[in-house]
Design an enzyme around this catalytic site. Structure first.
Site, short mmCIF file in Angstrom:
data_model
loop_
_atom_site.label_atom_id
_atom_site.label_comp_id
_atom_site.label_asym_id
_atom_site.label_seq_id
_atom_site.Cartn_x
_atom_site.Cartn_y
_atom_site.Cartn_z
N ASP A 39 0.65 -1.28 0.24
CA ASP A 39 0.19 -0.01 0.31
C ASP A 39 0.93 1.45 -0.12
O ASP A 39 2.15 0.57 0.63
CB ASP A 39 -1.01 -0.16 1.88
CG ASP A 39 -1.84 -0.50 1.33
OD1 ASP A 39 -2.99 -0.48 -0.22
OD2 ASP A 39 -3.16 -0.66 1.65
N LYS A 87 -0.77 2.38 -6.37
CA LYS A 87 -0.83 2.72 -7.66
C LYS A 87 0.31 2.51 -8.77
O LYS A 87 0.97 2.48 -8.02
CB LYS A 87 -0.25 4.37 -7.37
CG LYS A 87 -0.85 5.44 -9.07
CD LYS A 87 -0.63 6.78 -9.24
CE LYS A 87 -1.57 7.30 -8.43
NZ LYS A 87 -1.74 9.20 -8.16
N MET A 93 -8.00 10.00 8.83
CA MET A 93 -8.50 10.60 7.60
C MET A 93 -9.69 12.17 7.15
O MET A 93 -10.21 11.74 6.71
CB MET A 93 -9.48 9.19 6.47
CG MET A 93 -8.34 8.20 6.33
SD MET A 93 -9.58 6.77 6.43
CE MET A 93 -9.82 6.50 7.34
N1 SAH Z 1 -4.22 1.37 8.74
C1 SAH Z 1 -3.19 2.08 9.18
C2 SAH Z 1 -4.61 3.93 9.06
C3 SAH Z 1 -5.13 3.82 7.76
S1 SAH Z 1 -6.20 4.66 7.19
C4 SAH Z 1 -2.85 2.75 10.58
O1 SAH Z 1 -3.46 1.37 11.49
O2 SAH Z 1 -2.29 3.60 10.44
C5 SAH Z 1 -5.37 6.44 7.02
C6 SAH Z 1 -4.96 6.97 7.70
O3 SAH Z 1 -4.00 6.95 8.36
C7 SAH Z 1 -4.04 8.52 6.54
O4 SAH Z 1 -5.73 9.26 6.29
C8 SAH Z 1 -3.42 9.37 8.51
O5 SAH Z 1 -4.48 9.84 8.83
C9 SAH Z 1 -3.40 8.30 9.18
N2 SAH Z 1 -2.00 8.05 8.79
C10 SAH Z 1 -1.64 6.50 8.71
N3 SAH Z 1 0.08 6.61 8.26
C11 SAH Z 1 0.32 8.01 9.18
C12 SAH Z 1 1.30 7.97 9.21
N4 SAH Z 1 2.51 7.77 8.96
N5 SAH Z 1 1.44 9.72 9.39
C13 SAH Z 1 -0.15 11.00 9.63
N6 SAH Z 1 -1.13 10.00 9.85
C14 SAH Z 1 -1.08 8.45 9.77
#
Ligand code: SAH
Length: 522
Positions: free
Chosen positions: A39, A61, A176
């Protein structure tokens, strides 16, 4: 499908940002993968942990293609699993926290493909920690909620009940949500959360691009606009945000949060990168060197024959690469290390001595300093070299000091060129952008060639690095840096990677302590 291996899919949470935050179970599966479907939010550095021949599929992508839809991803996993392959599905954070892991597992299970879910560290918790915000704290926050900001809170169909969430929980973490900060903060305030509640946004947590913006809840959306904050980012609301002042990782350790440019070859970078990362630094790898084997087979066989005749009193290895190349070639020529039986082995530094040790050889001499002068002096002190034959396996174009000094002392030096260190081709564009924005805090140089080649890569212009701390592995490297217009701040006392990190952290810690003292007295 009788006879075909049974495939398996691992749904792995890779953690957010920092590639070292993947779990041991996740890494073990990744290292055995035949297919990796990854991803956008999974740390891209992890792809180098997959086997070289693994098929890498970008689900975020494909070049000239849209991102794969969830159905396409499910089909892709099922097809490769059914083909009997070991498939890793690499996701950012945890697969079951807004990661659609559940959907993939249900699809695989319905298709009869075996799978295993490997939990990951979620950004919802670790992303805050990376910026110095604990999700709970005794006496401050005893509950937290994680909610998606993907839906429009003003739409009646929205599943998240912002009005209830506003007061139901101490710490509120929104994923998000960058695109809807206005409506989210308004809904929370309308629901009874104080407009003055501390709030913060953390962009790209755990990566060299991490940024933190904080403001009261009522102002955080405007602050995000002003600072042009971009996704992926986390919104956190609650009193725990105020603890950031005390828990900012950058205050807690010398290397934390420091963007450190690592210029050595990709093969050699990993020890330095691991050491830096383990203290919270953000290593940025820009290999300036590639090693290419350059051995004249006739010269090599001649040297081996002389070894067999016990002609060499000394063999002086000047790098770990020289050790590895020599011993690989020795193996290929059906000879083993018994040819060294009557020679003494000198290793110019600990890394070289270690490379010998890995091959079952103990260096007889490891001079304290790696400079040509001190190596020659140490060898001479260990026994008269006059009229003695010395084998010097090394790199093409290596510094002439050592052979010159030994020859002056009467030794018969035989230089054997094994490899060439060449400037690396094609540095990645994003690393060059980070440099040009002046975002590098520390540059590490582990040899003179790393300085020279970096200068070439930067078109002869070091000006983007003028505020960076310059750290060199030893005096030879430092003097090259000086000649080329850099001012070394750190010259390691022990000329090894461990020594370099040791001297660097001592320097940065002292500078920080001095800065704190000035702050306290002013
Ligand atoms: N499964 C992931 C979340 C996926 S949803 C988890 O457990 O972290 C995607 C959202 O996660 C993004 O829009 C953002 O809000 C957050 N996110 C994921 N990685 C991030 C990072 N390194 N820094 C800040 N926000 C992050």
């Amino acid at each position: 499908m009788k006879g075909q291996a049974l495939g398996h899919v691992w749904i792995i949470g890779a953690g957010p940002g920092d590639p070292s935050w993947i779990t041991a179970a996740g890494l073990a599966a990744l290292r055995r993968a035949e297919v990796v479907v990854y991803d956008r939010l999974a740390p891209p550095e992890l792809l180098s942990d997959a086997p070289d021949d693994a098929l890498l599929i970008n689900a975020g992508k494909e070049p000239n293609r849209h991102a794969m839809s969830q159905d396409e991803i499910n089909t892709c996993l099922i097809e490769h699993g059914n083909a009997g392959l070991r498939v890793v599905r690499l996701k950012g954070g945890d697969p079951y926290v807004f990661g659609r892991g559940g959907e993939e597992v249900i699809a695989l299970s319905e298709a009869g493909v075996p799978c295993t879910v490997v939990p990951g560290i979620t950004s919802a918790i670790a992303g805050l920690a990376a910026a110095g915000i604990p999700v709970t704290h005794r006496g401050v926050a005893v509950s937290f909620s994680v909610v998606t900001g993907h839906e429009d809170p003003t739409k009646p169909a929205a599943q998240a009940n912002w009005h209830r969430l506003a007061t139901a929980t101490d710490t509120l973490v929104v994923l998000m949500g960058v695109g809807r900060l206005e409506s989210i903060t308004q809904a929370l305030i309308a629901g009874g959360r104080a407009a003055t509640s501390p709030a913060a946004l953390i962009q790209e947590a755990g990566t060299p691009n991490q940024r933190l913006v904080s403001a009261p809840l009522s102002d955080i959306a405007a602050a995000a606009r002003e600072h042009q904050l971009r996704p992926p980012a986390l919104l956190v609301v609650g009193d725990v945000v105020d603890l950031q002042r005390s828990l900012d990782p950058e205050r807690l350790g010398p290397l934390a949060g420091q963007r450190v440019l690592v210029t050595r070859s990709r093969q050699q970078a990993s020890t330095l990168v691991d050491m830096l990362r383990s203290e919270g630094a953000l290593p940025i790898v820009l290999p300036t060197i590639e090693t290419h084997q350059r051995t004249d087979p006739v010269a090599f066989i001649n040297a081996v024959n002389k070894l067999k005749e016990s002609r060499f009193t000394w063999i002086a290895f000047t790098s770990a690469t020289a050790v590895d190349t020599f011993l690989d070639l020795l193996g290929e020529s059906d000879t083993d290390t018994r040819v060294f039986a009557n020679s003494r082995l000198c290793a110019v530094g600990n890394a070289t001595a270690h490379a010998l040790h890995v091959r079952g050889l103990i260096a007889d001499l490891v001079p304290e300093n790696a400079t040509g002068e001190s190596v020659a002096a140490a060898m001479i002190a260990a026994g008269d070299v006059n009229n003695q034959e010395i084998l010097l396996p090394r790199a093409e174009g290596a510094h002439p000091d050592l052979p010159t000094l030994l020859t002056q002392a009467g030794a018969l030096v035989e230089e054997l060129t094994l490899y060439l260190s060449a400037p690396a081709a094609d540095p990645t564009a994003d690393v060059l952008t980070t440099i040009s924005r002046g975002n590098i805090d520390v540059v590490t140089f582990t040899s003179s060639s790393t300085v020279k080649n970096l200068r070439e890569i930067l078109n002869g212009d070091f000006s983007d690095l003028k505020s960076a701390t310059i750290a060199c592995i030893g005096p030879t490297t430092a003097s090259t840096a000086e000649q080329l217009g850099l001012e070394p701040d750190v010259v390691a006392t022990d000329h090894s990677v461990t020594g370099l990190v040791g001297s660097l952290r001592a320097y940065l810690w002292e500078r920080r302590t001095d800065a704190n003292r000035t702050e306290a007295t002013s």
